[in-house]
Design an enzyme around this catalytic site. Structure first.
Site, mmCIF file in Angstrom:
data_model
loop_
_atom_site.group_PDB
_atom_site.id
_atom_site.type_symbol
_atom_site.label_atom_id
_atom_site.label_comp_id
_atom_site.label_asym_id
_atom_site.label_seq_id
_atom_site.Cartn_x
_atom_site.Cartn_y
_atom_site.Cartn_z
ATOM 1 N N TYR A 169 3.997 -3.991 -0.215
ATOM 2 C CA TYR A 169 4.464 -3.109 -1.285
ATOM 3 C C TYR A 169 4.909 -1.768 -0.710
ATOM 4 O O TYR A 169 5.996 -1.267 -1.020
ATOM 5 C CB TYR A 169 3.358 -2.903 -2.321
ATOM 6 C CG TYR A 169 3.765 -2.014 -3.475
ATOM 7 C CD1 TYR A 169 4.580 -2.498 -4.490
ATOM 8 C CD2 TYR A 169 3.343 -0.692 -3.546
ATOM 9 C CE1 TYR A 169 4.962 -1.688 -5.551
ATOM 10 C CE2 TYR A 169 3.715 0.125 -4.605
ATOM 11 C CZ TYR A 169 4.527 -0.377 -5.601
ATOM 12 O OH TYR A 169 4.906 0.435 -6.643
ATOM 13 N N LYS A 173 8.759 -0.146 -0.624
ATOM 14 C CA LYS A 173 9.141 1.129 -1.234
ATOM 15 C C LYS A 173 9.721 2.086 -0.195
ATOM 16 O O LYS A 173 10.608 2.889 -0.517
ATOM 17 C CB LYS A 173 7.938 1.748 -1.945
ATOM 18 C CG LYS A 173 7.495 0.972 -3.177
ATOM 19 C CD LYS A 173 8.631 0.818 -4.205
ATOM 20 C CE LYS A 173 8.148 0.164 -5.485
ATOM 21 N NZ LYS A 173 9.220 0.052 -6.498
#
Length: 247
Positions: A169, A173
């Site tokens: 994750y 990002k």
């Protein structure tokens, strides 16, 4: 009558917006008088969510959209061209998440690939396919919903914090922030501003308040700020609540 000539309000599309922060972003933008295109992979979910806002007297329209599928995005682009003739704002909000204990050395790479497919390539392909419509706007905006998890500057969930947990994750990002920089550099000198925004840790699930999560309304307002930037506003930046965030 040509309907697309009748839409004078800004036309805003928010991906993955049938619940959570995305839905609240739609609510705040609709309250500001914008025409909001609320999307979800499942049209029935988009329709139910949009109806909540329609009952508040807002111009919110549901559409099916899967950001991992070119055909889904192209089909929607065709509809938007016919109905509006342009797109003023794209909010790339759709995201996939992982178990908070995930580490880079032991991560399931097939699962990590799926995270990147939505969080990076989903935003990338959606932007590519819808960009011709955004170019037709006089005040184009592309807002990529990022996270402090993809930043070296976030002291709570950043890339080097918490023993490297939430690996795929955070990596996704960070890549989304890099994509934001590249798009902004390419589109510099046009009417289109491109920025990444962190909504902060937001209480989108039960129990998150105990972790210090803020209300959904506050997280959404961080995104709405980037939608409402003036034409001479920043581009290529990473922000939280309107303040620059290092990444």
């Amino acid at each position: 009558m040509d309907d697309k000539k009748q839409i004078s309000s800004p036309v805003v599309l928010v991906t993955g917006s049938s619940h959570g922060i995305g839905l609240e972003v739609c609510r705040q933008l609709a309250r500001a008088g914008m025409t909001v295109l609320l999307t979800a992979r499942d049209f029935s979910k988009a329709s139910i969510a949009a109806q909540q806002l329609v009952e508040e007297g807002r111009d919110v329209r549901p559409y099916a959209l899967d950001v991992t599928q070119d055909d889904s995005i192209r089909a929607l682009a065709t509809i938007l061209e016919q109905e509006f003739g342009r797109l003023d704002v794209l909010v790339n909000n759709a995201a996939a998440y992982v178990d908070w204990t995930e580490k880079a050395t032991t991560a399931d790479l097939q699962a990590a690939h799926a995270i990147l497919e939505t969080n990076v390539f989903g935003a990338w392909r959606t932007t590519q396919i819808l960009l011709p419509l955004i170019r037709k706007s006089q005040h184009g905006r592309i807002v990529n919903v990022s996270s402090g998890a993809g930043s070296h500057g976030d002291q709570q969930f950043g890339l080097t914090i918490n023993g490297g947990s939430v690996a795929s994750y955070g990596i996704s990002k960070a890549a989304l922030n890099a994509l934001t920089s590249k798009l902004a550099a390419e589109l510099e000198g046009t009417s289109i501003l491109v920025n990444a925004v962190c909504p902060g840790l937001t209480a989108t699930a039960p129990g998150m308040e105990a972790m210090g999560a803020g209300p959904v309304e506050k997280g959404a307002s961080s995104i709405v700020w980037a939608v409402n930037l003036p034409d001479n506003g920043p581009t290529g930046g990473f922000f939280r609540y309107g303040e620059p965030l290092p990444w």
